[in-house]
Enzyme design. Structure first.
Site, mmCIF file in Angstrom:
data_model
loop_
_atom_site.group_PDB
_atom_site.id
_atom_site.type_symbol
_atom_site.label_atom_id
_atom_site.label_comp_id
_atom_site.label_asym_id
_atom_site.label_seq_id
_atom_site.Cartn_x
_atom_site.Cartn_y
_atom_site.Cartn_z
ATOM 1 N N LYS A 2 0.865 -1.181 0.000
ATOM 2 C CA LYS A 2 0.000 0.000 0.000
ATOM 3 C C LYS A 2 0.899 1.227 0.000
ATOM 4 O O LYS A 2 2.034 1.168 0.473
ATOM 5 C CB LYS A 2 -0.878 0.020 1.263
ATOM 6 C CG LYS A 2 -2.142 0.816 1.098
ATOM 7 C CD LYS A 2 -3.211 0.003 0.391
ATOM 8 C CE LYS A 2 -4.495 0.770 0.206
ATOM 9 N NZ LYS A 2 -5.549 -0.099 -0.332
HETATM 10 P P1 NAD Z 1 -12.935 7.815 -2.773
HETATM 11 O O1 NAD Z 1 -11.892 8.816 -2.509
HETATM 12 O O2 NAD Z 1 -13.400 7.607 -4.155
HETATM 13 O O3 NAD Z 1 -14.236 8.143 -1.874
HETATM 14 C C1 NAD Z 1 -14.137 8.311 -0.491
HETATM 15 C C2 NAD Z 1 -15.494 8.671 0.073
HETATM 16 O O4 NAD Z 1 -15.381 8.754 1.500
HETATM 17 C C3 NAD Z 1 -16.009 10.034 -0.399
HETATM 18 O O5 NAD Z 1 -17.394 9.962 -0.651
HETATM 19 C C4 NAD Z 1 -15.760 10.936 0.810
HETATM 20 O O6 NAD Z 1 -16.652 12.018 0.896
HETATM 21 C C5 NAD Z 1 -15.996 9.956 1.947
HETATM 22 N N1 NAD Z 1 -15.397 10.425 3.187
HETATM 23 C C6 NAD Z 1 -14.146 10.911 3.386
HETATM 24 N N2 NAD Z 1 -13.995 11.309 4.646
HETATM 25 C C7 NAD Z 1 -15.166 11.058 5.278
HETATM 26 C C8 NAD Z 1 -15.631 11.257 6.598
HETATM 27 N N3 NAD Z 1 -14.852 11.782 7.533
HETATM 28 N N4 NAD Z 1 -16.914 10.898 6.881
HETATM 29 C C9 NAD Z 1 -17.720 10.373 5.940
HETATM 30 N N5 NAD Z 1 -17.324 10.160 4.662
HETATM 31 C C10 NAD Z 1 -16.065 10.503 4.352
HETATM 32 O O7 NAD Z 1 -12.394 6.452 -2.111
HETATM 33 P P2 NAD Z 1 -12.766 4.966 -2.530
HETATM 34 O O8 NAD Z 1 -11.803 4.532 -3.567
HETATM 35 O O9 NAD Z 1 -14.210 4.848 -2.752
HETATM 36 O O10 NAD Z 1 -12.348 4.172 -1.193
HETATM 37 C C11 NAD Z 1 -13.230 4.081 -0.083
HETATM 38 C C12 NAD Z 1 -12.784 2.941 0.795
HETATM 39 O O11 NAD Z 1 -12.768 1.728 0.040
HETATM 40 C C13 NAD Z 1 -11.375 3.069 1.385
HETATM 41 O O12 NAD Z 1 -11.357 2.464 2.657
HETATM 42 C C14 NAD Z 1 -10.530 2.251 0.439
HETATM 43 O O13 NAD Z 1 -9.332 1.766 1.036
HETATM 44 C C15 NAD Z 1 -11.487 1.115 0.142
HETATM 45 N N6 NAD Z 1 -11.176 0.391 -1.091
HETATM 46 C C16 NAD Z 1 -11.144 1.032 -2.299
HETATM 47 C C17 NAD Z 1 -10.876 0.307 -3.456
HETATM 48 C C18 NAD Z 1 -10.904 0.933 -4.828
HETATM 49 O O14 NAD Z 1 -10.838 0.179 -5.807
HETATM 50 N N7 NAD Z 1 -11.038 2.234 -4.969
HETATM 51 C C19 NAD Z 1 -10.606 -1.067 -3.366
HETATM 52 C C20 NAD Z 1 -10.642 -1.683 -2.126
HETATM 53 C C21 NAD Z 1 -10.938 -0.946 -0.986
#
Ligand code: NAD
Length: 458
Positions: A144
């Site tokens: 990561k």
């Molecule tokens: P992203 O940046 O696209 O979206 C993040 C979201 O979280 C946004 O809607 C933001 O407003 C919200 N957020 C941020 N701070 C916040 C808070 N304090 N309270 C409430 N909401 C809040 O990120 P993503 O890619 O969707 O990732 C989200 C989660 O999924 C993370 O934990 C990431 O590690 C996990 N994840 C992502 C992927 C991927 O393919 N993108 C894969 C596996 C796991």
């Protein structure tokens, strides 16, 4: 297990080791915060993850040296680099790449841009990737990376410069057969394309195109896979479908709340709405909203694209955070940050299932509360694995110069998610443990087998 070899897992379940306390202090003391925000050391998430693993060890016949090897990342890379901002000033950024383990294949894991990024957080996330890939039977290891910064404060040009300089400074610490980044919070297909282009131009021109697979999660035009953008959300939905089948729950009319409306949250919602599930509450960094008649994910997505968040969405009522978590529903989907479902939230949830679309959203203290209240948890290590599965497909397609149709991607993803889900459930039933322990145990068994067969060099 041999007594003379001591591992960190066991001790961390009880208390921090001296070395870890020292490391924690060093992290907190020496990390610079060029963006001027408050720095937390992120070790809470790391401690939780280590404790969950320690719990799992009781149910797996693990060789002691394997436990020892997995207790720390193989490599911790930290780079500090200056970037010129649009106004001509320079800022110093701190970037991380943690390579936890590569016994199963090249290191693999996302790059996070967020103001709370810390070494401890990235170490925990890298370790989760090792178990995720092993559970899903993907020939990758765990890694990561990330940069601590406030993405909203930077223009597109600045984000490009930061990304390119970070990629440059990582140098040969990443590579298409060695360590392959992907998007995570705050990064997307465009970020990956900048990384790819920088990396391609840094190395031998003759084999330039063989290096497209240095990153996954690219835009389709630049070598990405069909279905990658929605893959994590799609995988979340495949898990929900398996859970619903097992419990005899109909998804048509099923109500759910969702924290996070970014890549993972918005795609999960759009796919669930096609199955008839009703989104009754959403929370993101700009606020919380509810509509008992349902919120249309597509319309909300348009609003978020135009306004940067869910606040002000006209077809829902604004509510406070406590009300959001207490909304009556069937499923709760945290899809934002870690440590969101704490003891208080767990006590107020009014649902049957928490599915961890985000990494590490549930605290240790929340777990027994959820269990006592008969709220099932599908852990991150399986729930959000769809992203890395389709990243693997993208890497294979790049390697073979192929381009698969969406149907092929989805059906392969479905097969792998379903297999991992049921392997987890079978272990949980057989050993009478929770899903998280079961998922880690299946993964640890696989890692143990490979280490036992290969031995430890020299
Ligand atoms: P992203 O940046 O696209 O979206 C993040 C979201 O979280 C946004 O809607 C933001 O407003 C919200 N957020 C941020 N701070 C916040 C808070 N304090 N309270 C409430 N909401 C809040 O990120 P993503 O890619 O969707 O990732 C989200 C989660 O999924 C993370 O934990 C990431 O590690 C996990 N994840 C992502 C992927 C991927 O393919 N993108 C894969 C596996 C796991």
């Amino acid at each position: 297990m041999a007594d003379e070899v001591t591992t960190d897992f066991g001790r961390e379940a009880e208390t921090e080791t001296t070395a870890q306390r020292e490391r924690g202090r060093r992290d907190a003391d020496t990390e610079t915060d060029p963006e001027g925000g408050e720095v937390e050391d992120g070790n809470e998430f790391y401690r939780i993850h280590q404790t969950q693993l320690a719990r799992t060890m009781e149910h797996v016949d693990l060789e002691n040296h394997v436990e020892l090897i997995l207790s720390e990342p193989k490599n911790e890379i930290i780079v500090n680099f200056p970037v010129q901002m649009d106004d001509g000033d320079y800022r110093l950024f701190t970037g991380y790449r943690i390579q936890h383990n590569n016994i199963m294949g090249p290191y693999k894991g996302g790059i996070r841009y967020h103001h709370d990024v810390t070494l401890g957080e990235i170490k925990a996330l890298a370790s989760v990737m090792t178990y995720k890939c092993a559970l899903l039977e993907i020939p990758f290891g765990g890694a990561k990376g990330g940069i601590r910064m406030v993405t909203d404060d930077h223009s597109g040009d600045e984000l490009e410069s930061i990304t390119r300089r970070f990629t440059h400074d990582l140098g040969t610490n990443i590579g298409p057969e060695y360590d392959i980044p992907a998007p995570d919070m705050g990064t997307n297909g465009q970020t990956m394309v900048w990384m790819m282009d920088t990396y391609m131009n840094m190395h031998n021109q003759l084999s330039k195109n063989a290096r497209r697979r240095i990153v996954t999660g690219k835009t389709i035009a630049s070598g990405g896979s069909r279905g990658r953008e929605k893959a994590t959300g799609q995988g979340v939905v495949y898990c929900i479908q398996e859970w619903a089948d097992e419990r005899g729950v109909r998804l048509d009319g099923c109500e759910y709340i969702l924290q996070g409306f970014g890549n993972v949250g918005s795609h999960t919602a759009r796919i669930l709405s096609r199955l008839g599930a009703v989104l009754v509450g959403v929370q993101d960094h700009t606020g919380s909203i509810m509509n008992r008649d349902g919120i249309y994910p597509r319309k909300l997505n348009e609003h978020v694209e135009n306004n940067g968040g869910i606040a002000g969405y006209p077809e829902a009522e604004s509510i406070d955070g406590d009300e959001f978590w207490g909304l009556d529903c069937d499923i709760c989907i945290p899809a934002a940050l870690e440590l969101q479902v704490d003891e208080d939230v767990a006590s107020s949830l009014d649902c049957d299932l928490v599915i961890e679309a985000a990494n590490g959203p549930t605290t240790l203290e929340a777990e027994p509360v959820l269990a006592d209240r008969d709220i099932e948890v599908i852990p991150d290590v399986v729930a959000n694995a769809g992203g890395v599965v389709v990243s693997y497909f993208e890497w294979v397609q790049n390697k073979r110069s192929e381009s698969w149709q969406l149907q092929e991607v989805d059906s392969r993803l479905h097969f792998m998610m379903k297999r991992a889900f049921h392997e987890m459930r079978a272990f949980a039933r057989e050993h009478d443990v929770d899903n998280r322990t079961a998922a880690f145990a299946v993964a640890l068994d696989r890692l143990n087998d490979v280490y036992t067969e290969r031995g430890v060099f020299p």
